[in-house]
Scaffold this motif. Structure first.
Motif, PDB file in Angstrom:
ATOM      1  N   ASP A  24       0.777 -35.202 -35.987  1.00 53.47           N
ATOM      2  CA  ASP A  24       0.773 -35.768 -34.641  1.00 53.47           C
ATOM      3  C   ASP A  24      -0.672 -36.027 -34.219  1.00 53.47           C
ATOM      4  O   ASP A  24      -1.602 -35.407 -34.743  1.00 53.47           O
ATOM      5  CB  ASP A  24       1.430 -34.782 -33.670  1.00 53.47           C
ATOM      6  N   THR A  97       1.984 -45.477 -34.786  1.00 55.84           N
ATOM      7  CA  THR A  97       3.133 -44.715 -34.315  1.00 55.84           C
ATOM      8  C   THR A  97       3.178 -44.783 -32.801  1.00 55.84           C
ATOM      9  O   THR A  97       2.140 -44.674 -32.136  1.00 55.84           O
ATOM     10  CB  THR A  97       3.044 -43.239 -34.749  1.00 55.84           C
ATOM     11  N   PHE A  99       5.263 -43.062 -29.455  1.00 58.05           N
ATOM     12  CA  PHE A  99       6.163 -42.013 -28.982  1.00 58.05           C
ATOM     13  C   PHE A  99       6.477 -42.223 -27.502  1.00 58.05           C
ATOM     14  O   PHE A  99       5.586 -42.533 -26.712  1.00 58.05           O
ATOM     15  CB  PHE A  99       5.520 -40.622 -29.103  1.00 58.05           C
ATOM     16  N   GLN A 125      10.655 -42.552 -31.362  1.00 58.91           N
ATOM     17  CA  GLN A 125       9.399 -42.767 -32.070  1.00 58.91           C
ATOM     18  C   GLN A 125       9.557 -44.004 -32.938  1.00 58.91           C
ATOM     19  O   GLN A 125      10.617 -44.246 -33.517  1.00 58.91           O
ATOM     20  CB  GLN A 125       9.000 -41.560 -32.899  1.00 58.91           C
ATOM     21  N   ASP A 163      13.954 -38.900 -31.297  1.00 59.98           N
ATOM     22  CA  ASP A 163      13.041 -37.781 -31.478  1.00 59.98           C
ATOM     23  C   ASP A 163      13.432 -36.656 -30.515  1.00 59.98           C
ATOM     24  O   ASP A 163      13.806 -36.919 -29.366  1.00 59.98           O
ATOM     25  CB  ASP A 163      11.601 -38.222 -31.207  1.00 59.98           C
ATOM     26  N   HIS A 184       9.621 -33.151 -33.385  1.00 54.25           N
ATOM     27  CA  HIS A 184      10.333 -33.835 -34.476  1.00 54.25           C
ATOM     28  C   HIS A 184      11.359 -32.920 -35.136  1.00 54.25           C
ATOM     29  O   HIS A 184      11.408 -32.807 -36.370  1.00 54.25           O
ATOM     30  CB  HIS A 184       9.341 -34.366 -35.508  1.00 54.25           C
TER      31      HIS A 184
END
Length: 324
Positions: A24, A97, A99, A125, A163, A184
């Motif tokens: 992350d 990525t 989120f 995500q 997610d 996750h």
């Protein structure tokens, strides 16, 4: 340089056709934006808060990691419930990525002088690989990577999935905090026929304690431990706050080639009864690994603001350490 970074980016992500997702987003000033790690944090400060955080890693490195995090939370009036939302983007080379998560937390107040939050977050995500990336080794094609035949476009990869995360967070504002969380939880694969990401479950443990040296000085050690069960990292931070206004500090990462970071910032209050608190912070990470030959350090900026509604007729929240 581009060719070198492409090799590093794919090595970091473990790209083999199905990649193991990178960790992350990493933030040096983790202690000022806890919701992005722990859903249980929502509402535990008792205030309505918002935080914006930006990190540019490995300055001067083409395609270097860049991360943005936005978070906000509050406690619902008259209910033992906290709610929050966080949005993050993380990009390294051709891979990015996104989120988006909404958090809910059950707040148990007046517990040994503090508040315990037990929370869950749900959201989405999205993993992407840009079509503009170049192969690490020219003329050496990997059949597991779509569209890398000479003179052809690499092709885009973009996939959306759900997610889920969970966490427990306890804090005594201005004094102590501790949190244990996971992100996750499904640990699923986000993939097409040949290409994709294998998302790993992440675990976080964070804690901090403020020592009141005297009426002008506070000293706070902060610790963040993170792992995906395959690898782990730890941040050891020490921050000195003068007159509840100005802070300086340092962070050491023994698991990152012994890298160090320096921090500084200022905070204050405004509004009737000091009901509004604000914070501005900056950190600079000194690159200690072999990458220091190619890249400079990393910059990070954080902005925060809180509104503390009245709790009783004669008192307000008014704690200048609103992001505890």
């Amino acid at each position: 340089m581009k060719k070198l970074f492409t090799k590093i980016a794919f090595a970091v992500a473990g790209f083999t056709g199905i990649v193991s997702a990178q960790q992350d987003p990493q933030f040096t000033q983790f202690m000022y934006n806890k919701l992005i790690y722990n859903a249980g944090y929502a509402g535990t400060s008792g205030a309505i808060c918002g935080v914006a955080q930006f990190r540019q890693q490995w300055v001067s490195f083409d395609g270097a990691p860049q991360s943005i995090a936005l978070a906000g939370d509050m406690r619902l009036s008259g209910l033992p419930l906290g709610v929050g939302v966080n949005i993050m983007t993380d990009k390294i080379g051709p891979m990015s990525t996104f989120f988006l998560r909404a958090a809910g937390s059950y707040n148990i107040t007046k517990l040994a002088g503090g508040t315990l939050g037990l929370g869950l977050d749900f959201g989405i995500q999205q993993k992407s690989i840009s079509s503009e990336w170049t192969t690490p080794e020219p003329l050496k094609n990997d059949p597991r990577i779509p569209g890398i035949i000479a003179l052809q476009d690499n092709g885009n990869f973009s996939k959306l999935s759900y997610d889920i995360g969970a966490g427990a967070f306890y804090q005594i504002p201005g004094k102590f905090y501790a949190g244990l969380s996971t992100t996750h939880l499904p640990a699923q694969e986000i993939k097409t026929d040949k290409t994709g990401f294998k998302v790993k479950r992440h675990y976080y443990l964070m804690t901090g304690y403020t020592f009141n040296v005297n009426k002008w000085s506070d000293l706070t050690p902060n610790i963040m431990f993170k792992t995906d069960a395959a690898g782990s990292a730890v941040d050891l931070n020490l921050t000195y706050l003068w007159s509840k206004m100005i802070w300086v500090g340092g962070t050491y990462r023994p698991t990152d080639a012994g890298s160090v970071a320096i921090l500084a910032g200022v905070q204050g209050q405004a509004g009737l009864g000091n009901s509004i608190s604000w914070k501005v912070g900056y950190s600079y990470d000194i690159t200690a690994s072999k990458l220091k030959t190619y890249a400079k350090g990393s910059h990070e900026i954080i902005l925060g603001v809180c509104f503390a509604p009245k709790i009783k007729k004669t008192t307000t929240y008014g704690d200048p350490r609103f992001l505890d």
